[in-house]
Design a protein around this motif. Structure first.
Motif, PDB file in Angstrom:
ATOM      1  N   MET A  96       0.830  -1.202   0.000  1.00 31.12           N
ATOM      2  CA  MET A  96       0.000   0.000   0.000  1.00 31.12           C
ATOM      3  C   MET A  96       0.869   1.257   0.000  1.00 31.12           C
ATOM      4  O   MET A  96       0.554   2.230  -0.698  1.00 31.12           O
ATOM      5  N   ASP A  99       2.090   1.808  -3.423  1.00 30.74           N
ATOM      6  CA  ASP A  99       0.979   2.294  -4.252  1.00 30.74           C
ATOM      7  C   ASP A  99       0.709   3.769  -3.991  1.00 30.74           C
ATOM      8  O   ASP A  99       0.467   4.548  -4.921  1.00 30.74           O
ATOM      9  N   GLY A 108     -11.048   5.474  -2.399  1.00 29.63           N
ATOM     10  CA  GLY A 108     -11.615   4.143  -2.544  1.00 29.63           C
ATOM     11  C   GLY A 108     -10.575   3.050  -2.658  1.00 29.63           C
ATOM     12  O   GLY A 108     -10.911   1.874  -2.607  1.00 29.63           O
ATOM     13  N   LYS A 109      -9.308   3.418  -2.826  1.00 28.76           N
ATOM     14  CA  LYS A 109      -8.246   2.412  -2.923  1.00 28.76           C
ATOM     15  C   LYS A 109      -7.224   2.602  -1.800  1.00 28.76           C
ATOM     16  O   LYS A 109      -7.041   1.722  -0.980  1.00 28.76           O
ATOM     17  N   THR A 110      -6.561   3.733  -1.797  1.00 24.36           N
ATOM     18  CA  THR A 110      -5.567   4.006  -0.754  1.00 24.36           C
ATOM     19  C   THR A 110      -5.988   5.189   0.120  1.00 24.36           C
ATOM     20  O   THR A 110      -5.203   5.681   0.926  1.00 24.36           O
TER      21      THR A 110
END
Length: 159
Positions: A96, A99, A108-110
């Motif tokens: 993460m 990323d 919504g992702k990280t």
């Protein structure tokens, strides 16, 4: 066929079979580093220089982050957090963190859905190896207990 030739043939077949299993296993495992280990001093030194040039302006020369980093600014965004043990960087697995540096904070992702951030994406600026070096440098400042906790989170999150 002699017993000697048969034995060599069986050993050869077993070796080829074992190699095939290892190759198959390695292709099924996640790519990238399992855990970025800050014990590699050359990596840490490289990461320190990259951090100074690319990250310190927002996250601080001493990894201290911006003042009041938990309080939203007038524009609704949060200041840059610290990357030392007082921040939350160590709560995230390495995949993460990579990323986040590579793509910025992606809602919504990280980041939470709808979140807006000043964190830029460095994927076109830094190579994957340079991103790993920066993270090794950041992690080199953490005390052993914090580093161990982050390692456990990283190894648990490998899918």
């Amino acid at each position: 066929m002699s017993q000697k030739n048969l034995a060599f043939g069986m050993v050869g077949a077993a070796t080829i079979g074992a190699a095939a299993i290892l190759i198959l296993y390695s292709t099924m495992r996640p790519s990238g580093p399992a855990f970025i280990d800050p014990a590699d001093q050359s990596l840490v030194i490289q990461g320190k220089a990259i951090y100074a040039n690319s990250c310190a302006a927002c996250h601080g020369e001493a990894l201290q982050g911006q003042p009041d980093w938990r309080d939203r600014m007038p524009n609704g965004k949060l200041p840059a957090p610290p990357h030392d043990k007082t921040g939350h960087t160590w709560h995230h697995p390495d995949t993460m963190l990579i990323d986040m540096v590579k793509h910025g904070l992606v809602p919504g992702k990280t980041a939470p859905p709808g979140y807006q951030s000043d964190m830029p994406a460095y994927g076109t600026v830094l190579t994957d190896e340079e991103i790993v070096a920066v993270l090794a440098y950041i992690k080199s400042s953490w005390p052993p207990k914090v580093l161990q906790a982050q390692k456990e989170v990283t190894l648990q999150r490998r899918d």
